[in-house]
Structure formats: structure tokens, C-alpha cells
Write an enzyme that holds these catalytic residues in place. Structure first.
Site, short mmCIF file in Angstrom:
data_model
loop_
_atom_site.label_atom_id
_atom_site.label_comp_id
_atom_site.label_asym_id
_atom_site.label_seq_id
_atom_site.Cartn_x
_atom_site.Cartn_y
_atom_site.Cartn_z
N HIS A 146 59.24 -64.31 69.64
CA HIS A 146 59.11 -63.42 70.78
C HIS A 146 58.28 -64.10 71.87
O HIS A 146 57.36 -64.90 71.59
CB HIS A 146 58.42 -62.12 70.36
N CYS B 283 62.60 -65.20 74.97
CA CYS B 283 62.95 -64.45 76.18
C CYS B 283 61.95 -64.75 77.29
O CYS B 283 60.81 -65.14 77.04
CB CYS B 283 62.96 -62.95 75.90
#
Length: 811
Positions: A388, A437
Site C-alpha cells: 500500500h 498506488c
């Protein structure tokens, strides 16, 4: 050694020499051979040998070296037939010669030595283990000469030198009987240039240590190219010229005594083992005609003016982090496979690699600290992160597995802060591959002002564009994320780093599942043709670099395998392998058991609570059952396997118990237990104590910290401000919008930020924080651009120069 037959063993697990001998007996016999055996087995409904099966067996006689008996035995083994069943069938058959094949010999070699290729200065260990009715003696030979003082089952030579290369064999004596092991080759490579060291798995995975070099010579002179890899067994070699295999060029060294002009071209070598294959760099070979340059032989000026400049690294170091088991956020799958594949590829290019899974914030900071300690002038440093992440105001943040929900920059690591510290080391190349991301984190309003130097050696490869998600493919098995799926096809190309990434971007652009949703973005200030395949040439600080490399290599050594002898007479082989730098595989195997013992099994237990060991997945019969998917093909068979992860959490030496359980016929098969406590110290990355308190001089100084002078305490927003997370990371609205319309492949959002926002952020005006305003050098204004700039009087001009040097390539 017992004369009794192990009736519980599966037919499919019989040793090849025994199977070969048994098949010869059954194939030659007409009345008591394989066909009659098949009829007997067919009458037993448990194993269902049909007429079609028998016809398939009979057709094997039409094949070269085909064996109907071998096919029949294979079918029986696949259907659960044991050695005891086979013995009963052979007894019914009345074939005493075939039955005799199943009886244990007076002397058996259970563990054969394996050929090995290793680097000069390392330790050589060859192992041969045999069992007999009386004590066994060993004697090792090199060619026809006895090796002095080699009376053990393990031949250890340390350190090994070039003179130790050759062929070895072991003679085993038991009373009047003797057996010879198989011949093995020991290849010793002289690596004069430091090529980086990583941990070596127990099974000796291939590692390329000598790359061929471009050559320019004259017609009639000797052309010689050399490459080399270490591994177990000795690798196979095949040289290629202009993409075509060179006939009879199957050695490490390619030697052409009298070269001609048509011998010129592009050469590379294919190196392979039974389970792996790799390629060396492709190099240019030029054969000049003496008369074409005026008949001047040995013109060094001519050669210097025509050979392109070769760039070197003083060393190569890579840190790979894959976070997947998040405590407060959706879990990921692809980072484990991605880190594993990139580790193997980078090692082929002689990178010192540490690969780590599932790190907390403190562990990530300390791992980066250790990574930075290996960097010095001219080193190529590479950081790969999968997990993440998010991006705010031009700064990328990596999210640890223990990050709270929602998380802020204080809980994460800032990539640009790490780059700043790398620049202070005067590295030759800084490469960041960020597989995460890059959506904005609406819960984080900080804008760190990392003041970077203007250097022409920075490359960022982002798995996705700014304010977008990265993806992993939905699959029931293990698979790569989209970025690494295409990156691993190009990573070994001998091209400038940015050229390699450009090709990866082109490949990703043709992938229908993510077309229009994920595109590789490249930011670069690289002015020279630096490639990840560049050779290593130690600089002025070679001694210091060597000392650091030895310290790093020491933290990646596996424990030595060992044989454990129990009071009951049983002997256990305890072995180790490394799946990642912080994941250890332990396996146990019964080597010897007493004659009167009807059942024997060994397992490991009592591990430290610091470690991640699931009791339900310990001591399994297949690697896959315990979560070992990536290394399973390289592990020995017929063992019990245990996977020990999170070694970085280990605070003391790793101590565990080996428990032996056995039953004896004389004791009505009542189980009896024996135990041994085993201390293997701190294996692999545990030696670096990544669980320690974060040092004050670590990357912590350039990452935003809670309650720092530049950032006041903040509190988590109330429930009305929380976004609900889909299990694929990201808001449900974004997930539905990004799913492809065609359903042949499901795509999941990969590495998203907690609490992401779909609105693109606007970059505010550039601003430089005056020196001394904050002890951490951080800005608290969310509208400031964190473009890396040098703190000089003419800030605006320098900022423009640096921005122009970063070429943004958005696909």
C-alpha cells in the site's frame, strides 16, 4: 540396518536403481513377468488395473528403451500401491528374483554427493551418507588420489582454491562390502572483481558471478570469452553468437584459437540447471583485419578510440520490500511473488539483495538504515517496494503493515527522504521501483520539503501514473502484479535503465486488462548510459566496501544442516533453506531407524512467540501445505516441512525442539518420544536486529514525525469522515469504475492508500523552507510543492534547472 522391508513406503518412492533392476527382471520373464503381475493386481479392486491399462503397458515395447514393467509400476504407485502390496503380489507371482530386488542390500548409500560450482575462497562441502548392518567407514578420493584425512561422511574444504577443482568420489565400506558413490565435479571460479554477495539457498540456486566482456582483437589471434555461475549441481553452458548456438561451445570459457572476421558478432551464454535458466549479458566481439588499419599491429590508440566507454559500478545493492499482511488494511497477494522473482533477477546482475516481507514501520526504517550503510561513492542503489502507498505533493509514501487506519506521513516512509540520504553517499545510480498506488491521502495534509541535490543519476519507475491505482491480477494461485509481470521480461536487458523501463511501459500499454487504467510512469535525470547490467569495479574505498559486504553477507548465511542421533538409534537429518531474507524453511527427514522400530517420525516445535509460525501449518508432508510455494521445487523430497517467517522480529537466538516419535512392535506399538533442543543462533536477517529502536541518524530524520516542531498533534477523524474500503483497496465506486468490461480476467486494485480520494490534487506554488525553521526540515503547509531543490541564493533558477532535468514520461 534392518533386513525387514518397509511395507508402508509407496511404490512411486522406490529408488531408481531398485526400480531399474526390478523392471529388468520383470520385462525379461515370460511366465512370471509384468503381464502376469498385472493380472494379479487387476484382481485386487483397490488398484483398478484395467485391460486398457495393460494394453498401454504392452505398447511400451515399441518405444526405444521402453519398459512395460515401469509403466505398470507407475500406474500402481499413482493408485496408492505400497511396497508391502507389491511384495505380496510378487510372492503370489512366484518370481523370487523380483522379490529379492525389494530386500535391502547389506550396504546402501542413501545420500549421494552433488556436483557444485563455487567461488574461490568459499567453503566446499560434499556429503555422502550410507547405512549398513555394521558401522560404516568413508574414504574420499579426488580423481585417483585419496584426499588426506577424509574419513567422514562430509568432505569439507575451507577455504577452497583453484587447485581444489576436479572430480571427487567417495568409497563406503561396511564389513566385507563396499560401494562407491557417484562421481561429482567441483568447479572453482576465480572472481577477481567483487560481484556482490547474497544469501545462498541450501539447494544452491544458480547465481551468475562472471559476465563476459566485449572483445576487440585481430584476425589470427585467439579469441576468449568467459562467464561463470555458482550453484548445485554444476551449471550447463551453451554459447550463442547472433542468437544462434555455437556448435560444441558448452564450457564456461569459449576459446577460438585462430579467429577470423566472421567470428565477430554479439555473443552471450545460456546457463542452465535442471530447474533454472539464465542468460549472461550480450557482448560485442570485433575481429579487425590487420591490413584494414594500415598494417599497424598493437595500435593501442586505435583500440582506445574505437571501443565505447564502459561505465562501472563500485558495487550494487538492492533492498526489496513486499508488504502484504496488513493489520488494519486489505491484504495483498502479489508482493510476495514479485519480490521473489525480482530477487532472482537482480542476483543474476550481481546485486547484493535483501528481500523482506511484511515489515512494521520501525523494521522498515531500520532496514533502510542497513541498506544505506552499504552505499558509498559510485555504488548502484536500487529500492523496490510493493504494498500500500500514496503520494502527496510530489512525495511518495510507503505504508508499513502496522500502519493505523487512517494513516498519515508520520506512520509511513517517504521515498524522497531516502533519496536525499542516498545522495549524501555519492552513489553512482539511484533507482526506485515503486509498485503501489499514487492516489492522494486526504487524511494527510503535510507537505515535507526534502531538499535534494541536483544529480544526473536518478531514475523513478512508478507502477502507475500520478493520482492512479496500481493493480494485481485476481487469481486462485500465485501470480505477479501487473508491473512486475512485464518488468521481469526486460530487467536483464543490457540497456540504459530508462530504455528498459520505456520498453516495459510499451508492453504494459498493450495489456488489455489494464489498458487505460494503469500506465508506467518514468521520471529520470539520468544523463549517462548507466545500466543495471554494468560490471563492478571497486573504487578507492574497495576495502571498506568489502568489509561492509562481508557484514551484509554474514547476515544472510543459512545454518549448517545437521544429523541428530537419538538414544533409540534413530538418526534425523535437519536441513534449512531460505525463501526470503526473513523467511526460513526447516525440514526433517529420517535417515536411519532401529530394526525393531515399526514407525518413526520427527517434527519441530516450541518456537519463539516472536516468530510467525502457524502450528496448523508446521511439519507438513509437502511444502505447499505449509505455505512454501515459491521454493518447493528446490527442496528435497520425502521430508516434513515448516516455514518460519518474520525472522526480523527475533530478539534472541532461535531455539526450538526436535521431537522424535516412534513405535516398537515389542511394546504393542505404544508411541515413545525423544526430544533434542536445537540452537541455530540468529539466522539470516535476524542478525541485523531490525526490531531495535530506530536510531536518531536514520531515515526517520527526514520523514514527518508526530509532534515534531513542524507538525502539531493530529487526531483521527470521526466515523463520518471514514471511507469504507472494498477488499480490493480503494473506494467501491473506484473499483466498479475500473473493472474491465471483458470478464476473462479479473483485476483488483493494487497497493492503494487508506482513505483515498478520487479528486486530483492541485500543485501549489513552489516554495523553499528557510533554513533553520524546523529541526526536521519539514513544511506544514499543504499547498507547497515538495520539488527537490538545492538551498542556494538563486532558488528559482536552480529549481527550474532541476525540474527540467526530470523528464516525465507518462504512458
Amino acid at each position: 540396518m534392518s533386513d525387514a522391508l518397509d511395507r508402508s513406503a509407496r511404490v512411486g518412492l522406490l529408488k531408481e536403481p531398485l526400480v531399474k533392476k526390478l523392471c529388468e527382471v520383470l520385462d525379461k520373464s515370460s511366465s512370471k513377468g509384468w503381464r502376469r503381475l498385472g493380472e494379479i493386481v487387476a484382481s485386487d479392486r483397490r488398484f483398478r488395473v484395467s485391460p486398457d491399462d495393460m494394453e498401454m503397458c504392452s505398447l511400451k515395447v515399441l518405444e526405444l528403451e521402453g519398459s512395460p514393467s515401469r509403466t505398470l509400476l507407475r500406474l500402481m504407485g499413482e493408485r496408492g500401491c505400497t511396497t508391502g502390496h507389491l511384495a505380496d503380489y510378487l510372492q503370489t507371482l512366484g518370481n523370487t528374483d523380483a522379490l529379492q530386488c525389494l530386500k535391502p542390500a547389506a550396504l546402501q548409500i542413501l545420500i549421494q554427493p552433488q556436483s557444485v560450482a563455487l567461488v574461490c575462497g568459499h567453503n566446499l562441502r560434499l556429503s555422502c551418507h550410507a547405512v549398513g548392518k555394521s558401522p560404516v567407514q568413508y574414504q574420499w578420493f579426488k580423481s585417483k588420489e585419496e584426499v588426506p584425512n577424509s574419513f567422514s561422511s562430509d568432505l569439507v574444504i575451507g577455504p577452497v582454491y583453484l587447485k581444489d577443482a576436479g572430480f571427487y568420489i567417495c568409497r563406503v565400506n561396511c564389513g566385507g562390502a563396499f560401494e562407491f558413490s557417484q562421481w561429482v565435479q567441483v568447479d572453482v571460479l576465480d572472481v577477481s572483481v567483487s560481484c556482490g554477495q547474497g544469501y545462498h539457498s541450501l539447494e544452491g540456486r544458480l547465481k551468475l558471478v562472471i559476465q563476459p566482456q566485449s572483445q576487440r582483437t585481430y584476425v589470427g589471434e585467439t579469441l576468449q570469452l568467459e562467464c561463470g555461475a555458482v550453484g548445485r549441481p554444476v551449471p550447463r553452458y551453451q554459447w550463442h553468437r547472433n542468437g544462434v548456438p555455437v556448435p560444441n561451445a558448452t564450457r564456461r570459457k569459449l576459446v577460438i584459437p585462430h579467429s577470423m572476421q566472421d567470428h565477430g558478432g554479439r555473443y552471450r551464454c545460456e546457463i542452465s540447471s535442471s530447474t533454472e535458466r539464465m542468460w549472461t549479458n550480450e557482448v560485442d566481439v570485433a575481429i579487425d583485419d590487420v591490413y584494414a588499419i594500415g598494417g599497424v599491429l598493437g595500435s593501442s590508440e586505435f583500440l582506445l578510440n574505437n571501443v565505447p566507454e564502459q561505465l562501472f559500478a563500485t558495487d550494487k545493492v538492492a533492498l526489496l520490500i513486499g508488504n502484504l499482511s496488513y493489520q488494519n488494511h486489505p491484504r495483498l497477494k502479489a508482493p510476495m511473488v514479485d519480490v521473489y522473482d525480482l530477487t532472482n533477477l537482480l542476483r543474476q546482475m550481481n546485486f547484493q539483495v535483501v528481500s523482506l516481507l511484511d515489515l512494521t514501520e520501525a523494521e522498515m526504517r531500520n532496514a533502510v538504515d542497513e541498506f544505506l550503510s552499504l552505499l558509498h561513492k559510485g555504488v548502484y542503489g536500487l529500492l523496490y517496494y510493493a504494498g500500500h502507498g500514496y503520494e502527496n505533493y510530489g512525495n511518495s509514501f510507503m505504508v508499513p503493515v502496522d500502519a493505523p487506519s487512517p494513516y498519515r506521513s508520520a506512520n509511513c516512509l517517504c521515498v524522497q527522504s531516502i533519496l536525499k540520504l542516498m545522495q549524501e553517499k555519492e552513489t553512482g545510480l539511484n533507482v526506485f521501483l515503486l509498485d503501489m498506488c499514487r492516489k492522494r491521502n486526504i487524511h494527510d495534509d503535510s507537505a515535507p520539503n526534502n531538499v535534494l541535490r541536483v544529480t544526473a543519476n536518478i531514475v523513478f519507475g512508478y507502477a502507475t501514473c500520478q493520482d492512479a491505482e496500481a493493480f494485481e491480477l485476481s487469481s486462485s494461485g500465485l501470480t505477479n502484479g501487473v508491473f512486475v509481470k512485464f518488468l521481469k521480461r526486460r530487467l536483464l536487458d543490457d540497456e540504459k535503465v530508462t530504455v528498459v523501463l520505456d520498453r516495459v511501459a510499451e508492453d504494459m500499454g498493450q495489456f488489455d486488462a489494464t489498458k487505460g487504467k494503469q500506465a508506467l510512469e518514468i521520471r529520470s535525470s539520468l544523463s549517462e548510459r548507466r545500466a543495471l547490467t554494468d560490471p563492478i569495479l571497486p573504487g578507492d574505498s574497495a576495502d571498506l566496501a568489502h568489509a561492509r559486504s562481508l557484514q551484509w553477507a554474514k547476515a544472510h548465511e543459512l545454518p549448517e544442516s545437521m544429523c541428530l542421533n537419538f538414544d533409540c538409534g534413530a538418526q534425523i537429518k535437519l536441513g534449512f533453506a531460505a525463501e526470503f531474507s526473513n523467511v526460513l524453511i526447516i525440514y526433517t527427514r529420517i535417515v536411519k531407524k532401529p530394526e525393531d522400530m515399526s514407525f518413526c517420525q520427527a517434527h519441530v516445535t516450541d518456537f519463539s512467540q516472536d516468530l510467525d509460525v502457524d502450528p496448523k501449518e508446521m511439519n507438513r508432508e509437502t511444502p505447499e501445505e505449509t505455505g512454501i510455494y515459491l521454493l518447493s521445487s528446490n527442496l528435497p523430497q520425502h521430508c516434513l516441512y515448516t516455514r518460519v517467517s518474520s525472522l526480523q522480529k527475533l530478539r534472541e537466538e532461535l531455539v526450538f525442539t526436535v521431537c522424535l516419535q516412534g513405535t516398537f512392535t515389542a511394546m504393542d506399538d505404544e508411541p515413545v518420544h525423544w526430544t533434542k533442543s536445537i540452537d541455530i543462533g540468529k539466522p539470516l536477517i535476524a542478525r541485523l536486529d531490525l526490531n531495535r529502536a530506530v536510531r536518531r541518524n536514520s531515515c526517520l530524520q527526514t520523514c514527518l514525525m508526530p509532534h515534531s516542531p513542524s507538525h502539531s498533534p493530529c487526531h483521527s477523524p470521526g466515523p463520518e469522515h471514514h471511507l469504507h474500503h472494498h477488499h480490493h483497496r480503494g473506494s467501491p465506486q473506484d473499483h466498479n469504475r475500473l473493472l474491465p468490461q471483458n470478464h476473462y480476467l479479473d483485476v483488483c486494485e493494487h497497493q492503494g492508500a487508506a482513505g483515498v480520494c478520487g479528486d486530483p490534487f492541485c500543485v501549489g506554488p513552489s516554495h523553499s523552507e528557510p533554513a533553520g525553521d524546523s529541526s526536521w526540515g519539514l513544511s506544514s503547509s499543504p499547498g507547497r510543492l515538495s520539488t527537490p531543490i538545492e538551498a542556494t541564493d538563486d532558488i528559482n533558477e536552480l529549481q527550474t534547472v532541476f525540474i527540467n532535468s526530470l523528464q516525465l514520461q507518462q504512458q
